[in-house]
Design an enzyme around this catalytic site. Sequence first.
Site, PDB file in Angstrom:
ATOM      1  N   GLU A  76      31.429  32.493  24.026  1.00  0.00           N
ATOM      2  CA  GLU A  76      32.473  33.353  23.466  1.00  0.00           C
ATOM      3  C   GLU A  76      33.503  32.552  22.678  1.00  0.00           C
ATOM      4  O   GLU A  76      33.925  32.954  21.608  1.00  0.00           O
ATOM      5  CB  GLU A  76      33.212  34.103  24.586  1.00  0.00           C
ATOM      6  CG  GLU A  76      32.429  35.200  25.261  1.00  0.00           C
ATOM      7  CD  GLU A  76      32.209  36.442  24.407  1.00  0.00           C
ATOM      8  OE1 GLU A  76      33.101  37.303  24.394  1.00  0.00           O
ATOM      9  OE2 GLU A  76      31.141  36.539  23.773  1.00  0.00           O
ATOM     10  N   ASP A  77      33.916  31.424  23.220  1.00  0.00           N
ATOM     11  CA  ASP A  77      35.112  30.749  22.701  1.00  0.00           C
ATOM     12  C   ASP A  77      34.855  29.496  21.873  1.00  0.00           C
ATOM     13  O   ASP A  77      35.787  28.924  21.323  1.00  0.00           O
ATOM     14  CB  ASP A  77      36.047  30.363  23.866  1.00  0.00           C
ATOM     15  CG  ASP A  77      36.518  31.583  24.634  1.00  0.00           C
ATOM     16  OD1 ASP A  77      36.335  32.703  24.119  1.00  0.00           O
ATOM     17  OD2 ASP A  77      37.060  31.429  25.735  1.00  0.00           O
TER      18      ASP A  77
END
Length: 705
Positions: A76-77
């Site tokens: 996600e990051d």
Amino acid sequence: MSDADALLQEISAYLKPQDVERVRHALEFSDIAHRGQLRLSGAPYISHPIAVARILTPLHLDAQTISAALLHDVVEDTDVTGEIIARKFGKSVADLVNGLSKLDRFKFETTEDAQAENFRKMLLAMARDVRVILIKLADRLHNMRTLDAMTRDKIERIARETMEIYAPIANRLGLSAIHQELEDLSFKHLHPNRYAVLSKALQVARGNRREMVGKILTALRQRLTRNHIPAQVSGREKHLFGIYRKMQTKSLAFSQVLDIYGFRVLVDDVPACYHALGVLHALYKPIPGKFKDYIAIPKANGYQSLHTTLFGPLGTPIEVQIRTHEMHEIAEAGVASHWMYKSARNTPINNLHQKTHQWLQSLLESLSESGNSVEFLEHLKVDLFPDEVYVFTPKGRILALPRGATVVDFAYSVHTDIGDRCVASKVNFELAPLRTELRNGDRVEIITAPHAKPNPAWLNYAVTSKARSHIRHFLKTVNFQESAAMGERLLNQALASLNVKPREIDMAAWKRLLKTTGAKSREEILADIGLGRRLNVVIARQLIPASEAMDQLPTGGVITILGTEGMAVQFAKCCRPIPGDAIVGVIKSGQGLVVHTHDCPTLRKSRGGADKWLDVAWDKNISRLFEVGVRVVVANQRGVLAKVASVIAEAESNIENVNFTSEGDYTALSFTLQVSNRKHLAEVMRRLRKLPEIIQIARVKNAVA
Ligand code: MN
């Protein structure tokens, strides 16, 4: 010692050295990927995944789960992709990480109480693997511990979601420590003032009672020892939100909630539990009506224990829980105790599972099964709720529908008018046919037209009784004309078999018939025939003078089937006839004409009442597709299902439905396919036979209807 070192030390206690190495790699990889990122609190980002992993180590989770916990925010990051995770750490770890990202898409925003349960179930169903839920709960717990850095709006939303969704899930999975901490933290952020007042009062009360608690502990220990019951006795604080809830539900003031301390007695086996209970009831008098036997009748989440409340010294009520060490570990670790006990043999855990709630049982079974034939089964879901599917309306409401439900079912469950007038739909913002089967988490939007009407074909794929009964009702009333036309064909056929031409029947004969039957019109009688409420041969005989009909048996006069007759003609689910098959028609009351194959075993069994049978044949101009059952036995090999499905698609057939049963190295796939006729089916089967993985293939003609 750093947090990272502490983590590695914790897993070394129960994982094999090579598994510890794997986790170490995941830790290093995550550290590098998140380097330079900070949490809102200002701490380096890697502190979060390490904390999440450390919440899971007391549950003794496997190396894959701990690795996935460390990597859970990497995709996600950062710019690391799922493929890289799969290549470096294996498909299982990548699947767990991927499962977590999917859950993150869903936020619980509505304030409707009834929706919370559906949302919880949807999350569980979406997760497919309970390990995803365990990581998610740990992730949420650490975020709750560090919530202060967020804005007030976010704090409230997250705390409310935790209270309504995640804490109950933790409770349902039997993870009592995580459940209580999630509740206390949510309470603290949702009601900071009440929390502050209550925790202060609790502190004071504990200070006052500490001395007495020590006395009670000693008394309990001495009494058990004197009776030769080896036991571990501890005093425990009740969690703050638990006390608050008790005050709320029973409308008590804090001073009235006296049993803020609980005592726990752990013994070796079940008989010792009851023995200890008797001994303690002799020490202090039990409060009537407070005893609960969760050993004989475990709670839904598998929890087992004896609970009793005693009049302590000075009349203070004290709550005591008595259970075995085994039961205690299950109470603390819940569903995760599966991993703890995995290696140990002959534990009573199997016995325990039999008694637990069906839901938890099926969950554990699916977990233990996932160990073997993983490669084949990875195409299938670990279904936590095999019977239901959860979908969103455009406004964010969640509807629970039975598994297999289609867009039409959804439309009717929103509103009858929506169902009756639907013409198309968008599933996840893309146009989708009404027959589309819904999957968990789908967002469904129905497109209606003011003059649209239900279509008989919907009955082929509507599964909810609400949709089916509405469609039926509509067709019965609105498609009166259609049924009457079909009835006329059936009547003419019966007349032909009696060598009477329809125009030979005069008005007088019809009038006579209306009088004897009590029907209102000729059309009503014809519609009744079309719907199978009246038999064509009977009506035919009533219409012609007795002398002419005498002893005449119906002969010849074949009725042709187009497949577009709607309600009046149905195709039997047992044998699923397709054009090219020799067929037979049976008039069934209320159902109209049901077409079976000539050799249908179900039909043969119900033979009798010969006058209800009709000669039928396929019309020459048929343009629709028909459903047919095909059973395929395949060797379990990676991707075999995908291969079979693509061959079917290449042969221009559609898969309506498929079921699996696995046995050893083989799996039987039961397909419902759509084909235009026998020739088409033969072509599909010919192409399938060419696949080397296929052991056996056959058409099914005796499905259980
Ligand atoms: Mn996270």
